[in-house]
Structure formats: C-alpha cells, structure tokens
Design a protein around this motif. Structure first.
Motif, PDB file in Angstrom:
ATOM      1  N   LEU A 300       0.808  -1.222   0.000  1.00 13.89           N
ATOM      2  CA  LEU A 300       0.000   0.000   0.000  1.00 13.89           C
ATOM      3  C   LEU A 300       0.843   1.274   0.000  1.00 13.89           C
ATOM      4  O   LEU A 300       0.311   2.380   0.123  1.00 13.89           O
ATOM      5  N   ASP A 301       2.159   1.107  -0.153  1.00 17.35           N
ATOM      6  CA  ASP A 301       3.043   2.273  -0.122  1.00 17.35           C
ATOM      7  C   ASP A 301       2.965   3.102  -1.413  1.00 17.35           C
ATOM      8  O   ASP A 301       3.641   4.109  -1.554  1.00 17.35           O
ATOM      9  N   LYS A 302       2.091   2.664  -2.309  1.00 15.77           N
ATOM     10  CA  LYS A 302       1.856   3.414  -3.551  1.00 15.77           C
ATOM     11  C   LYS A 302       0.591   4.268  -3.464  1.00 15.77           C
ATOM     12  O   LYS A 302       0.197   4.934  -4.427  1.00 15.77           O
ATOM     13  N   THR A 303      -0.056   4.244  -2.287  1.00 17.07           N
ATOM     14  CA  THR A 303      -1.342   4.925  -2.106  1.00 17.07           C
ATOM     15  C   THR A 303      -1.337   6.392  -2.524  1.00 17.07           C
ATOM     16  O   THR A 303      -2.269   6.861  -3.179  1.00 17.07           O
ATOM     17  N   GLY A 304      -0.313   7.126  -2.110  1.00 18.76           N
ATOM     18  CA  GLY A 304      -0.277   8.564  -2.407  1.00 18.76           C
ATOM     19  C   GLY A 304      -0.305   8.823  -3.904  1.00 18.76           C
ATOM     20  O   GLY A 304      -1.080   9.651  -4.395  1.00 18.76           O
ATOM     21  N   GLY A 305       0.542   8.086  -4.630  1.00 18.55           N
ATOM     22  CA  GLY A 305       0.602   8.240  -6.078  1.00 18.55           C
ATOM     23  C   GLY A 305      -0.720   7.888  -6.727  1.00 18.55           C
ATOM     24  O   GLY A 305      -1.195   8.569  -7.652  1.00 18.55           O
ATOM     25  N   ILE A 306      -1.336   6.842  -6.217  1.00 20.11           N
ATOM     26  CA  ILE A 306      -2.601   6.407  -6.810  1.00 20.11           C
ATOM     27  C   ILE A 306      -3.733   7.368  -6.432  1.00 20.11           C
ATOM     28  O   ILE A 306      -4.651   7.582  -7.218  1.00 20.11           O
ATOM     29  N   ALA A 307      -3.642   7.984  -5.253  1.00 18.41           N
ATOM     30  CA  ALA A 307      -4.631   9.015  -4.894  1.00 18.41           C
ATOM     31  C   ALA A 307      -4.555  10.168  -5.902  1.00 18.41           C
ATOM     32  O   ALA A 307      -5.576  10.745  -6.295  1.00 18.41           O
ATOM     33  N   VAL A 308      -3.343  10.478  -6.325  1.00 18.76           N
ATOM     34  CA  VAL A 308      -3.178  11.528  -7.350  1.00 18.76           C
ATOM     35  C   VAL A 308      -3.805  11.069  -8.673  1.00 18.76           C
ATOM     36  O   VAL A 308      -4.533  11.823  -9.331  1.00 18.76           O
ATOM     37  N   LEU A 309      -3.567   9.818  -9.023  1.00 20.34           N
ATOM     38  CA  LEU A 309      -4.144   9.263 -10.254  1.00 20.34           C
ATOM     39  C   LEU A 309      -5.671   9.331 -10.217  1.00 20.34           C
ATOM     40  O   LEU A 309      -6.327   9.776 -11.171  1.00 20.34           O
ATOM     41  N   GLY A 310      -6.240   8.906  -9.085  1.00 24.85           N
ATOM     42  CA  GLY A 310      -7.699   8.933  -8.918  1.00 24.85           C
ATOM     43  C   GLY A 310      -8.240  10.352  -8.968  1.00 24.85           C
ATOM     44  O   GLY A 310      -9.300  10.615  -9.554  1.00 24.85           O
ATOM     45  N   THR A 311      -7.508  11.274  -8.368  1.00 28.94           N
ATOM     46  CA  THR A 311      -7.939  12.676  -8.382  1.00 28.94           C
ATOM     47  C   THR A 311      -7.929  13.230  -9.813  1.00 28.94           C
ATOM     48  O   THR A 311      -8.861  13.936 -10.220  1.00 28.94           O
ATOM     49  N   MET A 312      -6.905  12.878 -10.567  1.00 30.11           N
ATOM     50  CA  MET A 312      -6.827  13.352 -11.966  1.00 30.11           C
ATOM     51  C   MET A 312      -8.009  12.820 -12.781  1.00 30.11           C
ATOM     52  O   MET A 312      -8.565  13.517 -13.630  1.00 30.11           O
ATOM     53  N   LYS A 313      -8.386  11.593 -12.497  1.00 27.67           N
ATOM     54  CA  LYS A 313      -9.554  10.998 -13.175  1.00 27.67           C
ATOM     55  C   LYS A 313     -10.819  11.801 -12.841  1.00 27.67           C
ATOM     56  O   LYS A 313     -11.590  12.171 -13.735  1.00 27.67           O
ATOM     57  N   ALA A 314     -10.992  12.088 -11.549  1.00 26.62           N
ATOM     58  CA  ALA A 314     -12.183  12.846 -11.135  1.00 26.62           C
ATOM     59  C   ALA A 314     -12.178  14.252 -11.732  1.00 26.62           C
ATOM     60  O   ALA A 314     -13.195  14.722 -12.252  1.00 26.62           O
ATOM     61  N   VAL A 315     -11.032  14.909 -11.662  1.00 20.28           N
ATOM     62  CA  VAL A 315     -10.915  16.282 -12.179  1.00 20.28           C
ATOM     63  C   VAL A 315     -11.268  16.331 -13.664  1.00 20.28           C
ATOM     64  O   VAL A 315     -11.995  17.219 -14.121  1.00 20.28           O
ATOM     65  N   ALA A 316     -10.774  15.341 -14.414  1.00 14.62           N
ATOM     66  CA  ALA A 316     -11.042  15.307 -15.856  1.00 14.62           C
ATOM     67  C   ALA A 316     -12.515  15.054 -16.127  1.00 14.62           C
ATOM     68  O   ALA A 316     -13.125  15.689 -16.990  1.00 14.62           O
ATOM     69  N   GLU A 317     -13.114  14.148 -15.385  1.00 19.05           N
ATOM     70  CA  GLU A 317     -14.526  13.833 -15.622  1.00 19.05           C
ATOM     71  C   GLU A 317     -15.452  14.970 -15.173  1.00 19.05           C
ATOM     72  O   GLU A 317     -16.507  15.183 -15.751  1.00 19.05           O
ATOM     73  N   LEU A 318     -15.021  15.689 -14.142  1.00 14.23           N
ATOM     74  CA  LEU A 318     -15.810  16.833 -13.688  1.00 14.23           C
ATOM     75  C   LEU A 318     -15.598  18.040 -14.597  1.00 14.23           C
ATOM     76  O   LEU A 318     -16.369  18.991 -14.582  1.00 14.23           O
ATOM     77  N   GLY A 319     -14.500  17.999 -15.355  1.00 14.06           N
ATOM     78  CA  GLY A 319     -14.182  19.107 -16.248  1.00 14.06           C
ATOM     79  C   GLY A 319     -13.902  20.399 -15.496  1.00 14.06           C
ATOM     80  O   GLY A 319     -14.334  21.479 -15.899  1.00 14.06           O
ATOM     81  N   LEU A 320     -13.161  20.310 -14.402  1.00 23.25           N
ATOM     82  CA  LEU A 320     -12.914  21.480 -13.550  1.00 23.25           C
ATOM     83  C   LEU A 320     -12.133  22.566 -14.277  1.00 23.25           C
ATOM     84  O   LEU A 320     -11.275  22.285 -15.110  1.00 23.25           O
ATOM     85  N   SER A 321     -12.417  23.798 -13.882  1.00 23.98           N
ATOM     86  CA  SER A 321     -11.762  24.943 -14.491  1.00 23.98           C
ATOM     87  C   SER A 321     -10.486  25.315 -13.740  1.00 23.98           C
ATOM     88  O   SER A 321     -10.384  26.372 -13.122  1.00 23.98           O
ATOM     89  N   VAL A 322      -9.526  24.432 -13.774  1.00 27.97           N
ATOM     90  CA  VAL A 322      -8.235  24.686 -13.139  1.00 27.97           C
ATOM     91  C   VAL A 322      -7.213  23.740 -13.789  1.00 27.97           C
ATOM     92  O   VAL A 322      -7.558  22.610 -14.164  1.00 27.97           O
ATOM     93  N   ASN A 323      -6.000  24.224 -13.987  1.00 25.63           N
ATOM     94  CA  ASN A 323      -4.979  23.376 -14.608  1.00 25.63           C
ATOM     95  C   ASN A 323      -4.191  22.622 -13.533  1.00 25.63           C
ATOM     96  O   ASN A 323      -3.768  23.212 -12.550  1.00 25.63           O
ATOM     97  N   VAL A 324      -4.031  21.327 -13.749  1.00 24.03           N
ATOM     98  CA  VAL A 324      -3.441  20.487 -12.711  1.00 24.03           C
ATOM     99  C   VAL A 324      -2.401  19.524 -13.289  1.00 24.03           C
ATOM    100  O   VAL A 324      -2.648  18.873 -14.312  1.00 24.03           O
ATOM    101  N   TYR A 325      -1.266  19.439 -12.610  1.00 22.97           N
ATOM    102  CA  TYR A 325      -0.294  18.394 -12.905  1.00 22.97           C
ATOM    103  C   TYR A 325      -0.441  17.275 -11.878  1.00 22.97           C
ATOM    104  O   TYR A 325      -0.631  17.553 -10.693  1.00 22.97           O
TER     105      TYR A 325
END
Ligand code: BES
Ligand code: ZN
Ligand code: ZN
Length: 510
Positions: A300-325
């Motif tokens: 589970l030591d990859k959790t942080g990275g995968i939380a970022v991956l999951g967040t990017m998925k949500a951000v893209a699907e929500l179509g948020l008005s902010v640029n994110v790396y």
C-alpha cells in the motif's frame, strides 16, 4: 477478472409507499423523540413495526448501525433498512455519506439489485442539497466497494451491479439532487478506482504497470495527457533520488506526469496546481530491511501516487476549471546486490546532495525529485501526498492524516476540504527546528532525523525542495488502510485523498 461493482444512481420523485425496491433505506437519529415524517409514514404502513423495534431497544439510531424491517402489503419495498444517524446536533454531510455507505454495504452483502434512499428531512434545510446528494453518492460507492478480482472460488459472491435511487417527494428538488449525485458518483468511482489499483499486490503492479495504468487513463480523456520517463530518461534528467530507490529491483522505476488542461480560458487566471504522490509499489525497506511481520501491508506504499491518479480521473470527468499536474514518482524498494546503500550520497534532481542513512526512508528520496520537477513546471501550488512515516501513524492513529505546509491559506483550504469530505487532516509542524535535524555533515541533507517527531522531520526534508512555492504535505501512513472491515466498508485500501484533493480543486475552480 471481476470489475468493481457498477453503481448507477439517480434521484426521482417517488412516494414512499409506492417505491418498488429491494431495500428502502431511511435514517433515524439516536436522540429523536418519536419518528420523523418518513419513518412515521412507513411505520403506519408497516403496522407499527418500526416503532416497536425502537421501543424494544433493538434499534437505537446509533451511528454505524442499521437494521432490517421486512415489508408487507402496505408498501412496495421488500425491506426497509433503518440506518442510525447518531445525535442530531452532531450531524454533518459526512453523516449522510456514512449512512449511505452503510446501506450500500449491507445491500451488496444481501445481494440485492436495487437500493432506494430517502433523505432525512433534517438534512434538507441545514446543508446544501447538492453537497448532500454528492455525499450520498460518494457513500454508496464507498460502501458497495469490494476487492475480489482474484477470488475465483468464493461461495459468497456478489452481484455485478447495484441500481440506486434517491427518492424525494418534491419535484422542485430533483434537479439539484441529480446534479449533486452526478458529481458524487464521479468522485466515488474515482476513489474506487484508486482503491482497486492500491489493493493490487506488488507482483501485479510495479512501476511500469502503474505507468501503463496512467497512460490508459489519459487515453480515455480529452483533457488529460500523460508522459512517462523510464530509467534511461531518469538518468538523463539527473533524477538521482528516484533512481537510487529503484536500483535494487528488476522492476525499474518510472516517473509519471499527468497533465490536465482545462477546456475553458478562465482556468488560466487561476493558479496551476501540482499534485505529487509517492508510489512505492512495494516497500521492503531495502538494505535497511523491515521486520517481516505485516510487511505485506507495504504493497500500500503506492497509495499517495494512486490518490493523485484517482484525483486526476475525477478532475477530468468533472471538467474542472483549473490546470493540474499529477506527478507520480514510482519505484520498488528492494534489497539486492544493486541496491542503494546506507552511507551513499545521492545527487537529486534539484542538485542538492543527500546522504542516505536509512534506505527505508525512501519516500522522501523519490518525492524530492518530484517536488523539484513540480517547481520546474512552474506550479504555483504544490501538494504532496504520501504514506511517508510510521511516526505519523503513531502520532495521529488511523483517523486523520498529518497536514504540514508553508502557506497558511493553503492549509486552511485543505482543512475546509477535509471537513467537506470526511477525509480528516490534522495540522503538524515542519519548520526550521526540524529542518536543522536533516542537515548532513558530508552532504547538503541526510534522509533521516533524530529519534523524535519523525513525521515532522520528514516533512521538513521535503520542504527544502519547494523553494518559495506554496506547498502542503499530507502524510497518510495511518489512514491509507482499513486493517479490518468497518460498518461502512471492507478491509484494505481506503482510497484516502481522492475526495479530499478533488474537493480542494473544486473549491479552487469555483
Ligand atoms: N512506507 C513507510 C512508512 C509507513 C509505515 C507507511 C507504516 C505506512 C505504514 C516509509 O517508507 C518508512 O519506512 N519510513 C520509515 C522512516 C524511518 C526509516 C526514518 C519509518 O517510518 O519507520
Ligand atoms: Zn520505507
Ligand atoms: Zn515507504
């Protein structure tokens, strides 16, 4: 292999007694005198069964509890599920999220096809309707989640889908509820996606496999792009930290960069955010090897990275008005003849040198390169998330993540997002005293501090790599995992961070 449960959820105007469903879930506060409008109406149709249950003390409305009452000819629901909401004055939107999770968890266990939820009237006035509906959908995803993709011989299987309906008597509220549900399901499913990737063991997910998942995610979305640096590119760039940690494994490290570019111009006027997540696909400790007990948890030591991956998925699907790396350094920390050693001096991407005193303090070694990369990409705000220290778990236990940072406003914004999402954080220091402990006599820095305050010294190390940028750090070592199942979900990855970070970005994009 089994896919995660397919959850569908929508709001509709339906009368309680006309609701045709396998499970009809209704909330009940522990301190309410008598029954409210909804359970009162059901109670009448059920000839006083609910009242009796409460009178006998079999159901008290405590948070985390629920009980089934069977339907009769008076209603169309097969079962009524009474869900405890706890004390009324303590209620928040998280109460709704947890109640929905409890109902969904029970529904999957009961192997039912349909679940209907009736929102307690107490939530209508007190909280924003959209936010409440969003929490409900997130809760349904959370509670219905199972990790069983490798189980081939289970007697206690589950269905592949759950159809959920939020029923309401006022048509004026339906549109608002559906808007909230739509957002909630995106966030909830992104969290389930993160939980599945995290739950996969080290022999399934190594750095290259994680990079392939990130590429796949980006392919499925117009506004996401993905770049992956392999070990040769890491060497060319001088990412000494990531390379050092990855050097002991046959599974070579990767550096994953996702970029979300908002479709609208307004996003350009907002700060660019860099999310940085630690993705050690397995942490054995390396040459400074860990004890064997519970070492399997280190998948589970990859959790942080995968939380970022999951967040990017949500951000893209929500179509948020902010640029994110989304910046995800990934390596496997193993001992071998090619591993980095205690005593090694590593030149990091920033140019700063680090004396390695413990190869098990590897998270900071990969994060420092990623933080410098985020600075180089001109991110205005950098937030990192990592299962960084056992010390944070000892300090805060399993309920809250440690939150450090160099910008008060950013810390406040993350605290606000925590309150909205139920993913709790607690502020901790990481200032000069702690940084002092991280100085080496033979290099610029060393990778461990003294015996005390390990979460703070680790954060103080990271702070050295963000320069003047606004930065916050989330240490999720204590909250990434449910050791045992709870009333709301099964054991394993919690998916912590997806709701929190997405909420932060939603507020920023408003
Ligand atoms: N991945 C661990 C931290 C961790 C511990 C996460 C328990 C989840 C549960 C990290 O890489 C680590 O091993 N940290 C060391 C640092 C120490 C050597 C300074 C630790 O916490 O013991
Ligand atoms: Zn470690
Ligand atoms: Zn680690």
């Amino acid at each position: 292999m089994r896919e995660i449960i397919d959850v569908e959820i929508k709001a509709s105007k339906t009368a309680l007694s006309k609701c045709r469903t396998d499970v009809l879930a209704v909330g009940h506060f522990s301190d309410s005198k008598g029954l409210d409008k909804i359970s009162g109406e059901l109670n009448r149709k059920l000839d006083g069964a609910i009242e009796l249950l409460i009178k006998l003390g079999d159901f008290k409305g405590k948070e985390g509890t629920s009980t089934v009452v069977y339907g009769n000819d008076g209603i169309r629901a097969e079962r009524v599920l009474l869900v405890g909401l706890g004390e009324k004055k303590k209620a928040t939107v998280d109460t709704v999220r947890k109640a929905a999770a409890n109902a969904a968890k029970r529904s999957v266990t009961l192997k039912v096809k349909t679940l209907s939820l009736a929102l307690h009237r107490a939530f209508g006035g007190r909280f924003d309707l959209g936010a409440t509906a969003r929490a409900m959908a997130e809760g349904v995803c959370f509670g219905s989640y199972r990790y069983d993709e490798f189980v081939t011989e289970s007697e206690n299987g589950r269905l592949d889908s759950l159809k959920v309906e939020l029923i309401d008597s006022e048509s004026a509220r339906i549109r608002k509820l559906n808007e909230g549900l739509r957002r909630g399901i995106i966030i909830g499913q992104a969290q389930s996606y993160a939980r599945t990737l995290t739950n996969r063991p080290g022999n399934i997910i190594n750095p290259a496999a994680l990079a392939a998942e990130a590429k796949k995610l980006a392919r499925g979305s117009e506004n996401l792009s993905c770049m992956v640096f392999d070990e040769k590119q890491l060497a060319a760039k001088g990412m000494g930290g990531v390379l050092a940690v990855g050097s002991g494994s046959q599974n070579k490290p990767r550096f994953i960069v996702l970029k979300y570019s908002a479709a609208d111009k307004a996003a350009g006027r907002r700060p660019t955010v860099g999310l940085v997540g630690k993705a050690i696909t397995f942490d054995s400790g390396g040459i400074s090897i860990k004890p064997s007990a519970k070492m399997e948890e280190m998948k589970l030591d990859k959790t942080g990275g995968i939380a970022v991956l999951g967040t990017m998925k949500a951000v893209a699907e929500l179509g948020l008005s902010v640029n994110v790396y989304g910046i995800i350094p990934s390596a496997e920390n193993l001992p071998s003849g090619t591993s980095y050693r205690p005593g090694d001096i590593i030149t990091t991407f920033s140019g700063k040198t680090v004396e390695v005193q413990n190869t098990d303090a590897e998270g900071r070694m990969i994060l420092c390169d990623a933080l410098s990369y985020a600075v180089k990409q001109n991110c205005d705000i950098i937030i990192d998330i990592a299962t960084l220290t056992g010390a944070c778990r000892i300090a805060l236990g399993k309920y809250m993540a440690g939150l450090m940072g160099n910008d008060e406003k950013l810390v406040k914004q993350l605290q606000r997002a925590a309150a909205e999402t139920g993913e709790k954080v607690w502020p901790m220091p990481s200032g000069d005293e702690y940084a002092e402990e991280m100085k080496s006599r033979i290099a610029d820095l060393k990778n461990i501090g003294g015996k005390w305050g390990g979460a703070c010294t680790a954060a103080a190390f990271l702070r050295q790599f963000v320069g003047e940028k606004k930065w916050a750090h989330l240490d999720i070592a204590g909250v990434e995992l449910f050791e045992k199942a709870t009333e709301y979900t099964t054991e394993g990855s919690s998916g912590f961070g997806v709701r929190l970070l997405t909420s932060y970005l939603m507020n920023l994009a408003k």
